[in-house]
Design a protein around this motif. Structure first.
Motif, PDB file in Angstrom:
ATOM      1  N   VAL A 163      28.569 -56.832 -18.241  1.00 36.75           N
ATOM      2  CA  VAL A 163      27.496 -57.479 -18.999  1.00 36.75           C
ATOM      3  C   VAL A 163      26.727 -56.380 -19.728  1.00 36.75           C
ATOM      4  CG1 VAL A 163      25.481 -58.990 -18.900  1.00 36.75           C
ATOM      5  CG2 VAL A 163      27.345 -59.306 -17.266  1.00 36.75           C
ATOM      6  N   ALA A 164      26.638 -56.483 -21.046  1.00 30.48           N
ATOM      7  CA  ALA A 164      26.061 -55.383 -21.829  1.00 30.48           C
ATOM      8  C   ALA A 164      25.160 -55.885 -22.947  1.00 30.48           C
ATOM      9  CB  ALA A 164      27.179 -54.532 -22.442  1.00 30.48           C
ATOM     10  N   VAL A 165      24.047 -55.190 -23.137  1.00 33.05           N
ATOM     11  CA  VAL A 165      23.260 -55.352 -24.360  1.00 33.05           C
ATOM     12  C   VAL A 165      24.003 -54.646 -25.484  1.00 33.05           C
ATOM     13  CG1 VAL A 165      21.068 -54.893 -25.510  1.00 33.05           C
ATOM     14  CG2 VAL A 165      21.102 -55.394 -23.066  1.00 33.05           C
ATOM     15  N   MET A 166      24.116 -55.301 -26.632  1.00 34.43           N
ATOM     16  CA  MET A 166      24.800 -54.695 -27.775  1.00 34.43           C
ATOM     17  C   MET A 166      24.046 -55.048 -29.055  1.00 34.43           C
ATOM     18  SD  MET A 166      28.855 -55.318 -26.890  1.00 34.43           S
ATOM     19  CE  MET A 166      29.361 -53.947 -27.948  1.00 34.43           C
ATOM     20  N   SER A 167      24.344 -54.284 -30.107  1.00 32.27           N
ATOM     21  CA  SER A 167      23.802 -54.623 -31.423  1.00 32.27           C
ATOM     22  C   SER A 167      24.338 -55.977 -31.866  1.00 32.27           C
ATOM     23  CB  SER A 167      24.212 -53.561 -32.445  1.00 32.27           C
ATOM     24  OG  SER A 167      24.061 -54.046 -33.762  1.00 32.27           O
ATOM     25  N   ALA A 168      23.475 -56.791 -32.484  1.00 30.13           N
ATOM     26  CA  ALA A 168      23.908 -58.100 -32.976  1.00 30.13           C
ATOM     27  C   ALA A 168      24.992 -57.970 -34.032  1.00 30.13           C
ATOM     28  CB  ALA A 168      22.718 -58.870 -33.537  1.00 30.13           C
ATOM     29  N   GLY A 169      25.104 -56.789 -34.655  1.00 31.89           N
ATOM     30  CA  GLY A 169      26.134 -56.578 -35.663  1.00 31.89           C
ATOM     31  C   GLY A 169      27.538 -56.742 -35.130  1.00 31.89           C
ATOM     32  N   VAL A 170      27.702 -56.617 -33.817  1.00 32.78           N
ATOM     33  CA  VAL A 170      29.046 -56.756 -33.238  1.00 32.78           C
ATOM     34  C   VAL A 170      29.594 -58.162 -33.446  1.00 32.78           C
ATOM     35  CG1 VAL A 170      28.397 -57.508 -30.894  1.00 32.78           C
ATOM     36  CG2 VAL A 170      30.394 -56.047 -31.225  1.00 32.78           C
ATOM     37  N   MET A 171      28.713 -59.119 -33.768  1.00 29.46           N
ATOM     38  CA  MET A 171      29.158 -60.500 -33.965  1.00 29.46           C
ATOM     39  C   MET A 171      29.643 -60.775 -35.387  1.00 29.46           C
ATOM     40  SD  MET A 171      26.302 -62.600 -31.742  1.00 29.46           S
ATOM     41  CE  MET A 171      27.148 -64.156 -32.001  1.00 29.46           C
ATOM     42  N   PHE A 172      29.332 -59.878 -36.342  1.00 29.24           N
ATOM     43  CA  PHE A 172      29.749 -60.163 -37.725  1.00 29.24           C
ATOM     44  C   PHE A 172      30.388 -58.973 -38.448  1.00 29.24           C
ATOM     45  CE2 PHE A 172      25.252 -58.873 -38.123  1.00 29.24           C
ATOM     46  CZ  PHE A 172      25.351 -57.874 -39.074  1.00 29.24           C
ATOM     47  N   ARG A 173      30.292 -57.770 -37.878  1.00 25.19           N
ATOM     48  CA  ARG A 173      30.837 -56.615 -38.579  1.00 25.19           C
ATOM     49  C   ARG A 173      32.363 -56.642 -38.562  1.00 25.19           C
ATOM     50  NH1 ARG A 173      26.956 -51.387 -37.739  1.00 25.19           N
ATOM     51  NH2 ARG A 173      28.063 -50.789 -39.651  1.00 25.19           N
ATOM     52  N   HIS A 174      32.958 -55.875 -39.485  1.00 23.37           N
ATOM     53  CA  HIS A 174      34.405 -55.851 -39.645  1.00 23.37           C
ATOM     54  C   HIS A 174      35.008 -54.650 -38.908  1.00 23.37           C
ATOM     55  CE1 HIS A 174      32.897 -58.412 -42.853  1.00 23.37           C
ATOM     56  NE2 HIS A 174      34.095 -58.956 -42.925  1.00 23.37           N
ATOM     57  N   GLY A 175      36.299 -54.473 -39.016  1.00 17.04           N
ATOM     58  CA  GLY A 175      36.960 -53.310 -38.418  1.00 17.04           C
ATOM     59  C   GLY A 175      36.903 -53.331 -36.907  1.00 17.04           C
ATOM     60  N   ARG A 176      36.284 -52.298 -36.335  1.00 13.53           N
ATOM     61  CA  ARG A 176      36.218 -52.164 -34.880  1.00 13.53           C
ATOM     62  C   ARG A 176      35.592 -53.382 -34.214  1.00 13.53           C
ATOM     63  NH1 ARG A 176      33.241 -46.573 -33.921  1.00 13.53           N
ATOM     64  NH2 ARG A 176      32.392 -47.072 -35.970  1.00 13.53           N
ATOM     65  N   ALA A 177      34.549 -53.930 -34.850  1.00 16.72           N
ATOM     66  CA  ALA A 177      33.866 -55.087 -34.261  1.00 16.72           C
ATOM     67  C   ALA A 177      34.790 -56.299 -34.202  1.00 16.72           C
ATOM     68  CB  ALA A 177      32.600 -55.412 -35.053  1.00 16.72           C
ATOM     69  N   ALA A 199      23.969 -46.429 -32.259  1.00 14.89           N
ATOM     70  CA  ALA A 199      24.206 -45.743 -33.531  1.00 14.89           C
ATOM     71  C   ALA A 199      25.695 -45.614 -33.816  1.00 14.89           C
ATOM     72  CB  ALA A 199      23.544 -44.375 -33.524  1.00 14.89           C
ATOM     73  N   LYS A 200      26.072 -45.916 -35.065  1.00 15.94           N
ATOM     74  CA  LYS A 200      27.454 -45.783 -35.539  1.00 15.94           C
ATOM     75  C   LYS A 200      28.433 -46.545 -34.646  1.00 15.94           C
ATOM     76  CE  LYS A 200      26.447 -41.340 -37.702  1.00 15.94           C
ATOM     77  NZ  LYS A 200      26.757 -39.886 -37.770  1.00 15.94           N
ATOM     78  N   GLN A 201      27.992 -47.709 -34.167  1.00 19.50           N
ATOM     79  CA  GLN A 201      28.802 -48.611 -33.341  1.00 19.50           C
ATOM     80  C   GLN A 201      29.274 -47.942 -32.046  1.00 19.50           C
ATOM     81  OE1 GLN A 201      31.257 -51.621 -35.520  1.00 19.50           O
ATOM     82  NE2 GLN A 201      31.029 -50.233 -37.256  1.00 19.50           N
ATOM     83  N   GLN A 202      28.465 -47.022 -31.530  1.00 20.29           N
ATOM     84  CA  GLN A 202      28.791 -46.406 -30.252  1.00 20.29           C
ATOM     85  C   GLN A 202      28.856 -47.431 -29.131  1.00 20.29           C
ATOM     86  OE1 GLN A 202      26.900 -42.409 -29.260  1.00 20.29           O
ATOM     87  NE2 GLN A 202      25.550 -43.118 -30.879  1.00 20.29           N
ATOM     88  N   ASP A 203      28.088 -48.525 -29.277  1.00 20.66           N
ATOM     89  CA  ASP A 203      28.079 -49.522 -28.199  1.00 20.66           C
ATOM     90  C   ASP A 203      29.481 -50.065 -27.936  1.00 20.66           C
ATOM     91  OD1 ASP A 203      27.898 -50.691 -30.737  1.00 20.66           O
ATOM     92  OD2 ASP A 203      26.562 -52.296 -30.117  1.00 20.66           O
ATOM     93  N   ILE A 204      30.291 -50.227 -28.982  1.00 21.57           N
ATOM     94  CA  ILE A 204      31.650 -50.736 -28.799  1.00 21.57           C
ATOM     95  C   ILE A 204      32.473 -49.756 -27.968  1.00 21.57           C
ATOM     96  CG2 ILE A 204      33.810 -51.299 -29.985  1.00 21.57           C
ATOM     97  CD1 ILE A 204      32.143 -52.403 -32.285  1.00 21.57           C
ATOM     98  N   ALA A 205      32.425 -48.470 -28.325  1.00 24.44           N
ATOM     99  CA  ALA A 205      33.183 -47.465 -27.585  1.00 24.44           C
ATOM    100  C   ALA A 205      32.743 -47.400 -26.127  1.00 24.44           C
ATOM    101  CB  ALA A 205      33.024 -46.099 -28.248  1.00 24.44           C
ATOM    102  N   HIS A 206      31.435 -47.459 -25.892  1.00 28.37           N
ATOM    103  CA  HIS A 206      30.920 -47.383 -24.528  1.00 28.37           C
ATOM    104  C   HIS A 206      31.344 -48.598 -23.702  1.00 28.37           C
ATOM    105  CE1 HIS A 206      27.949 -43.938 -24.332  1.00 28.37           C
ATOM    106  NE2 HIS A 206      28.361 -43.889 -25.595  1.00 28.37           N
ATOM    107  N   VAL A 207      31.258 -49.782 -24.283  1.00 30.30           N
ATOM    108  CA  VAL A 207      31.605 -50.991 -23.529  1.00 30.30           C
ATOM    109  C   VAL A 207      33.096 -51.029 -23.203  1.00 30.30           C
ATOM    110  CG1 VAL A 207      31.763 -53.511 -23.673  1.00 30.30           C
ATOM    111  CG2 VAL A 207      29.649 -52.361 -24.328  1.00 30.30           C
TER     112      VAL A 207
END
Length: 243
Positions: free
Chosen positions: A193-207, A171-179
């Motif tokens: 090695v982490a499972v992440m939301s697929a959005g990390v491959m196309f979202r802007h900003g932090r992603a 939620a709210k791109q928490q996966d990025i902060a955690h990784v």
């Protein structure tokens, strides 16, 4: 209703303020029309006076599930804890290239769906889990070497681990902060090695910034977490240690 990645990218760039959502950038007529249909299906209505799509509640919260799942969902979903299915666990293990005797950390360990099979390989596994009921399940199962009940993001990093294997909240791109926080627990030459939301491959900003740290992505099949009760689209990210 499946939503193409081109529309998900438009939604990710949209500006939101409370119930208002404004599309940004130059969109051709078809892309704008298709995006407007998705917004309407998600509960947004075009308001000519406001020159924005208005939602009955918070616009950002309304479109976040669409970005995470790649579809219009009929009810609000939570994207925090969901158990990792066995086939996904096995793929995490394969990509982590685990060997007996390695030290492994699983942050946000849930009930040990990942940590259990890793410990069975002969690795020394430490777990961190926020929810006491989940932590108790790990303890009762005798999984791992050490268990801390804590908010992982508040734990001071110590580079003690050969591997970090994880399935963080999305939620709210928490996966990025955690990784990124978890990476600081790796020894030089280690691997995360982490499972992440697929959005990390196309979202802007932090992603966008995050992608600079990733060694590789592997897309998981649609429905990989269906048995866990979520339609979130997922990938596995592999990151080398920072040092």
């Amino acid at each position: 209703m499946k939503v193409p990645t081109t529309i998900l990218e438009v939604l990710d760039r949209a500006e939101t303020n409370g119930p208002r959502l404004i599309l940004t950038g130059q969109l051709d007529r078809k892309l704008y029309t298709d995006t407007a249909k998705v917004l309407e299906a998600a509960g947004g209505k075009w308001n000519r006076k406001e020159r924005a799509h208005l939602f009955p509640g918070d616009a950002a919260e309304a479109i976040e599930p669409v970005i995470l799942t790649g579809e219009i969902v009929s009810k609000k979903q939570e994207f925090g804890y969901f158990p990792t299915p066995a086939p996904v666990v096995q793929r995490l293990i394969d990509l982590a290239d685990l060997k007996p005797g390695m030290t492994v950390l699983e942050p946000s360990a849930g009930r040990g769906a990942i940590a259990g099979p890793i410990a069975a390989l002969g690795c020394h596994v430490d777990c961190i889990e926020l929810q006491r009921d989940n932590a108790l399940a790990i303890s009762d199962a005798g999984i791992g070497r050490d268990l801390a009940v804590a908010d992982f993001l508040t734990v001071e990093p110590s580079p003690d681990y050969d591997r970090v294997v994880m399935n963080p909240p999305f939620a709210k791109q928490q996966d990025i902060a955690h990784v990124l926080h978890a990476r600081r627990f790796l020894r030089p030459g280690g691997l995360l090695v982490a499972v992440m939301s697929a959005g990390v491959m196309f979202r802007h900003g932090r992603a966008e910034q995050f992608r600079q740290h990733v060694g590789s992505f592997e897309e998981l099949p649609d429905g990989a977490f269906k048995e866990s009760g979520t339609g979130v689209r997922t990938v596995i990210a592999v990151l080398p240690s920072a040092a």
